[in-house]
Design a protein around this motif. Structure first.
Motif, PDB file in Angstrom:
ATOM      1  N   TRP A  35       0.845  -1.195   0.000  1.00 46.66           N
ATOM      2  CA  TRP A  35       0.000   0.000   0.000  1.00 46.66           C
ATOM      3  C   TRP A  35       0.880   1.244   0.000  1.00 46.66           C
ATOM      4  O   TRP A  35       1.911   1.282   0.665  1.00 46.66           O
ATOM      5  N   THR A  36       0.457   2.294  -0.716  1.00 39.42           N
ATOM      6  CA  THR A  36       1.117   3.584  -0.575  1.00 39.42           C
ATOM      7  C   THR A  36       0.759   4.162   0.796  1.00 39.42           C
ATOM      8  O   THR A  36      -0.239   3.769   1.408  1.00 39.42           O
ATOM      9  N   MET A  37       1.564   5.103   1.278  1.00 35.77           N
ATOM     10  CA  MET A  37       1.393   5.617   2.630  1.00 35.77           C
ATOM     11  C   MET A  37       0.039   6.288   2.851  1.00 35.77           C
ATOM     12  O   MET A  37      -0.506   6.246   3.957  1.00 35.77           O
ATOM     13  N   ASP A  38      -0.505   6.917   1.811  1.00 38.04           N
ATOM     14  CA  ASP A  38      -1.797   7.584   1.960  1.00 38.04           C
ATOM     15  C   ASP A  38      -2.973   6.621   1.811  1.00 38.04           C
ATOM     16  O   ASP A  38      -4.134   7.018   1.974  1.00 38.04           O
ATOM     17  N   GLY A  39      -2.681   5.358   1.511  1.00 39.32           N
ATOM     18  CA  GLY A  39      -3.729   4.353   1.393  1.00 39.32           C
ATOM     19  C   GLY A  39      -4.566   4.449   0.139  1.00 39.32           C
ATOM     20  O   GLY A  39      -5.509   3.665  -0.046  1.00 39.32           O
ATOM     21  N   LYS A  40      -4.226   5.367  -0.764  1.00 39.66           N
ATOM     22  CA  LYS A  40      -5.043   5.569  -1.963  1.00 39.66           C
ATOM     23  C   LYS A  40      -4.725   4.591  -3.078  1.00 39.66           C
ATOM     24  O   LYS A  40      -5.506   4.438  -4.017  1.00 39.66           O
ATOM     25  N   THR A  41      -3.579   3.930  -2.968  1.00 37.57           N
ATOM     26  CA  THR A  41      -3.144   3.022  -4.036  1.00 37.57           C
ATOM     27  C   THR A  41      -2.608   1.727  -3.446  1.00 37.57           C
ATOM     28  O   THR A  41      -1.885   1.738  -2.454  1.00 37.57           O
ATOM     29  N   LEU A  42      -2.997   0.619  -4.062  1.00 34.22           N
ATOM     30  CA  LEU A  42      -2.424  -0.690  -3.750  1.00 34.22           C
ATOM     31  C   LEU A  42      -1.605  -1.122  -4.957  1.00 34.22           C
ATOM     32  O   LEU A  42      -2.058  -0.996  -6.100  1.00 34.22           O
ATOM     33  N   ILE A  43      -0.413  -1.622  -4.706  1.00 31.63           N
ATOM     34  CA  ILE A  43       0.475  -2.052  -5.787  1.00 31.63           C
ATOM     35  C   ILE A  43       0.675  -3.556  -5.691  1.00 31.63           C
ATOM     36  O   ILE A  43       0.846  -4.104  -4.598  1.00 31.63           O
ATOM     37  N   SER A  44       0.646  -4.236  -6.838  1.00 31.33           N
ATOM     38  CA  SER A  44       0.767  -5.696  -6.852  1.00 31.33           C
ATOM     39  C   SER A  44       1.792  -6.141  -7.881  1.00 31.33           C
ATOM     40  O   SER A  44       2.028  -5.469  -8.884  1.00 31.33           O
ATOM     41  N   GLY A  45       2.411  -7.294  -7.602  1.00 28.13           N
ATOM     42  CA  GLY A  45       3.351  -7.900  -8.527  1.00 28.13           C
ATOM     43  C   GLY A  45       2.831  -9.248  -8.988  1.00 28.13           C
ATOM     44  O   GLY A  45       2.376 -10.055  -8.175  1.00 28.13           O
ATOM     45  N   SER A  46       2.896  -9.506 -10.293  1.00 28.70           N
ATOM     46  CA  SER A  46       2.256 -10.673 -10.899  1.00 28.70           C
ATOM     47  C   SER A  46       3.178 -11.881 -11.035  1.00 28.70           C
ATOM     48  O   SER A  46       4.399 -11.747 -11.132  1.00 28.70           O
ATOM     49  N   CYS A  47       2.539 -13.046 -11.093  1.00 28.01           N
ATOM     50  CA  CYS A  47       3.278 -14.289 -11.251  1.00 28.01           C
ATOM     51  C   CYS A  47       3.264 -14.795 -12.688  1.00 28.01           C
ATOM     52  O   CYS A  47       4.242 -15.324 -13.161  1.00 28.01           O
ATOM     53  N   LYS A  48       2.153 -14.655 -13.369  1.00 26.63           N
ATOM     54  CA  LYS A  48       2.030 -15.228 -14.713  1.00 26.63           C
ATOM     55  C   LYS A  48       1.497 -14.206 -15.707  1.00 26.63           C
ATOM     56  O   LYS A  48       1.188 -13.074 -15.372  1.00 26.63           O
ATOM     57  N   PHE A  49       1.340 -14.673 -16.956  1.00 29.37           N
ATOM     58  CA  PHE A  49       0.852 -13.896 -18.082  1.00 29.37           C
ATOM     59  C   PHE A  49       1.862 -12.822 -18.498  1.00 29.37           C
ATOM     60  O   PHE A  49       2.655 -13.022 -19.386  1.00 29.37           O
ATOM     61  N   ASP A  50       1.838 -11.654 -17.824  1.00 30.42           N
ATOM     62  CA  ASP A  50       2.700 -10.571 -18.279  1.00 30.42           C
ATOM     63  C   ASP A  50       3.789 -10.191 -17.281  1.00 30.42           C
ATOM     64  O   ASP A  50       4.596  -9.310 -17.550  1.00 30.42           O
ATOM     65  N   TYR A  51       3.831 -10.847 -16.105  1.00 32.83           N
ATOM     66  CA  TYR A  51       4.822 -10.535 -15.064  1.00 32.83           C
ATOM     67  C   TYR A  51       4.872  -9.028 -14.785  1.00 32.83           C
ATOM     68  O   TYR A  51       5.939  -8.449 -14.602  1.00 32.83           O
ATOM     69  N   SER A  52       3.708  -8.429 -14.733  1.00 29.90           N
ATOM     70  CA  SER A  52       3.626  -6.981 -14.593  1.00 29.90           C
ATOM     71  C   SER A  52       3.501  -6.550 -13.136  1.00 29.90           C
ATOM     72  O   SER A  52       3.283  -7.354 -12.228  1.00 29.90           O
ATOM     73  N   ILE A  53       3.653  -5.246 -12.938  1.00 31.42           N
ATOM     74  CA  ILE A  53       3.334  -4.587 -11.681  1.00 31.42           C
ATOM     75  C   ILE A  53       2.137  -3.700 -11.963  1.00 31.42           C
ATOM     76  O   ILE A  53       2.126  -2.962 -12.960  1.00 31.42           O
ATOM     77  N   ARG A  54       1.124  -3.770 -11.114  1.00 33.31           N
ATOM     78  CA  ARG A  54      -0.092  -2.986 -11.345  1.00 33.31           C
ATOM     79  C   ARG A  54      -0.398  -2.101 -10.150  1.00 33.31           C
ATOM     80  O   ARG A  54      -0.160  -2.488  -9.010  1.00 33.31           O
ATOM     81  N   THR A  55      -0.922  -0.926 -10.449  1.00 33.01           N
ATOM     82  CA  THR A  55      -1.390  -0.037  -9.397  1.00 33.01           C
ATOM     83  C   THR A  55      -2.911  -0.002  -9.427  1.00 33.01           C
ATOM     84  O   THR A  55      -3.524   0.038 -10.503  1.00 33.01           O
ATOM     85  N   TRP A  56      -3.517  -0.014  -8.222  1.00 28.81           N
ATOM     86  CA  TRP A  56      -4.970  -0.101  -8.088  1.00 28.81           C
ATOM     87  C   TRP A  56      -5.497   1.068  -7.264  1.00 28.81           C
ATOM     88  O   TRP A  56      -4.945   1.391  -6.204  1.00 28.81           O
ATOM     89  N   ASN A  57      -6.566   1.677  -7.736  1.00 26.35           N
ATOM     90  CA  ASN A  57      -7.244   2.732  -6.993  1.00 26.35           C
ATOM     91  C   ASN A  57      -8.060   2.088  -5.886  1.00 26.35           C
ATOM     92  O   ASN A  57      -8.930   1.256  -6.153  1.00 26.35           O
ATOM     93  N   THR A  58      -7.808   2.463  -4.635  1.00 29.14           N
ATOM     94  CA  THR A  58      -8.457   1.780  -3.515  1.00 29.14           C
ATOM     95  C   THR A  58      -9.864   2.308  -3.213  1.00 29.14           C
ATOM     96  O   THR A  58     -10.511   1.840  -2.271  1.00 29.14           O
ATOM     97  N   LYS A  59     -10.342   3.275  -3.997  1.00 26.48           N
ATOM     98  CA  LYS A  59     -11.743   3.687  -3.878  1.00 26.48           C
ATOM     99  C   LYS A  59     -12.616   2.916  -4.854  1.00 26.48           C
ATOM    100  O   LYS A  59     -13.719   2.480  -4.519  1.00 26.48           O
ATOM    101  N   THR A  60     -12.112   2.730  -6.063  1.00 27.02           N
ATOM    102  CA  THR A  60     -12.880   2.028  -7.099  1.00 27.02           C
ATOM    103  C   THR A  60     -12.445   0.576  -7.260  1.00 27.02           C
ATOM    104  O   THR A  60     -13.163  -0.224  -7.845  1.00 27.02           O
ATOM    105  N   TRP A  61     -11.235   0.256  -6.769  1.00 28.54           N
ATOM    106  CA  TRP A  61     -10.611  -1.063  -6.916  1.00 28.54           C
ATOM    107  C   TRP A  61     -10.402  -1.434  -8.388  1.00 28.54           C
ATOM    108  O   TRP A  61     -10.408  -2.591  -8.764  1.00 28.54           O
ATOM    109  N   LYS A  62     -10.193  -0.400  -9.207  1.00 31.63           N
ATOM    110  CA  LYS A  62      -9.833  -0.600 -10.610  1.00 31.63           C
ATOM    111  C   LYS A  62      -8.335  -0.349 -10.775  1.00 31.63           C
ATOM    112  O   LYS A  62      -7.763   0.491 -10.087  1.00 31.63           O
TER     113      LYS A  62
END
Length: 359
Positions: A211-238
């Motif tokens: 989580w970012t310090m302000d709690g507005k964003t969750l960041i994730s690291g992937s295992c398969k498909f594209d091995y990407s890092i994604r950022t998520w809006n924690t209000k909409t969860w998109k």
């Protein structure tokens, strides 16, 4: 509209400023200790070890409580204790000064892969390969929430939100050859243990979360498909953005103390640094001899420690890397940067006014 995708650029190779050798098997975790002069590693050899940052030498004897593999560690908010998770299902609380176990919490029936402190230091969240998450009362050593079954065979990680009202989990079932299934990250209410949201996206499953310090964003690291890092809006969860560059599992992510830099570790033998303000890579990858499994920023953000599957840990001079990239401003807090930018604007205006010829 699709989310923005940021790709990396490969440039010159960067080398570590220190190498820490001594473990007999893979290192599974690394954390910085208070004061900035020591780091701690945990390992499949069943030990925790403390190292001098400047000399790269081990300090004192190894810490040990039995022979079970130690999979993960986390430093308490007050810097006085460390909690660890082991293959025997135990969660252990250690005293920083003595290197001894204060208490051992049993409840999980398989290895504990993830431990996370609440911001107030009163609770610890543990995630296990038994498919459950438990919350522990640190003072009592008792389970206060759970076991919560997340719906998958394995829990890879479980992390509190900064305000401690929620926690996020990432997990999966046992991967089957030729079968591609998705295991979305889930968000839970930290008081009731009820499911709040499920994060969908073509990523197979996530291995690490932050989580970012302000709690507005969750960041994730992937295992398969594209091995990407994604950022998520924690209000909409998109998901907001996709950071691409790794070519294998993203095993760990860490955010710098000022919230402006993201470090990512991968089984592709690299660590990468990202500018969180624009999602761009800061520099070329930090190359290792084997897969990288854990990361830790120093308190001032100027140093990064990495744990590698070559049984060694490494230290990297983030300050020098940023200076080389012309991005040393990323070490400043956002407030400090704002004050400095305002000062520069006023200084330029002052010089322009006083440089005008007299009429």
């Amino acid at each position: 509209m699709s989310s923005p995708v940021v790709a990396t650029q490969e440039t010159s190779k960067i080398t570590p400023c220190q190498k820490l050798e001594g473990h007999a098997e893979w290192i599974s975790g690394v954390i910085h200790l208070p004061g900035g002069e020591r780091i701690m590693t945990c390992s499949w050899d069943g030990s925790l070890r403390v190292w001098n940052v400047k000399s790269g030498k081990q300090i004192g004897d190894m810490w040990r409580d039995g022979d079970s593999i130690v999979r993960t560690t986390a430093l308490s908010p007050d810097g006085k204790k460390v909690v660890s998770g082991s293959a025997d299902g135990g969660v252990r609380l250690w005293d920083i000064d003595t290197g001894k176990v204060i208490s051992k919490w049993m409840g999980h029936i398989r290895e504990v892969k993830s431990v996370c402190w609440s911001r107030d230091g009163q609770r610890v969240l543990s995630g296990s390969y038994d498919g459950t998450v438990r919350e522990w009362d640190v003072a009592k050593g008792e389970t206060t929430l759970g076991p919560i079954e997340i719906g998958y065979q394995f829990v890879w990680t479980a992390v509190y939100s900064p305000d401690m009202t929620m926690f996020a989990t990432a997990g999966s079932d046992l991967p089957l050859i030729g079968v591609s299934s998705e295991y979305p990250t889930k968000i839970w209410d930290a008081k009731t243990g009820e499911l709040v949201a499920t994060l969908n996206g073509r990523t197979m499953f996530q291995v690490c979360l932050a989580w970012t310090m302000d709690g507005k964003t969750l960041i994730s690291g992937s295992c398969k498909f594209d091995y990407s890092i994604r950022t998520w809006n924690t209000k909409t969860w998109k998901h907001v953005a996709v950071l691409e560059g790794h070519t294998s599992v993203v095993t760990d992510i860490a955010i710098s103390p000022n919230g402006r830099i993201l470090a990512s570790a991968s089984s592709d033998n690299t660590t990468r640094l990202w500018n969180l303000e624009n999602g761009h890579p800061i520099t070329s990858p930090l190359h290792h001899a084997a897969g990288v499994v854990s990361l830790s920023f120093s308190a001032d953000g100027k140093q990064l420690a990495t744990a590698c599957n070559d049984e060694n840990a490494y230290l990297w001079d983030v300050s020098a890397i940023l200076q080389e990239a012309g991005l040393e401003d990323l070490l400043l807090d956002k407030r400090d940067k704002s004050v400095r930018d305002t000062f520069i604007i006023y200084l330029v205006a002052f010089e322009q006014i006083h440089s005008r010829p007299l009429m």
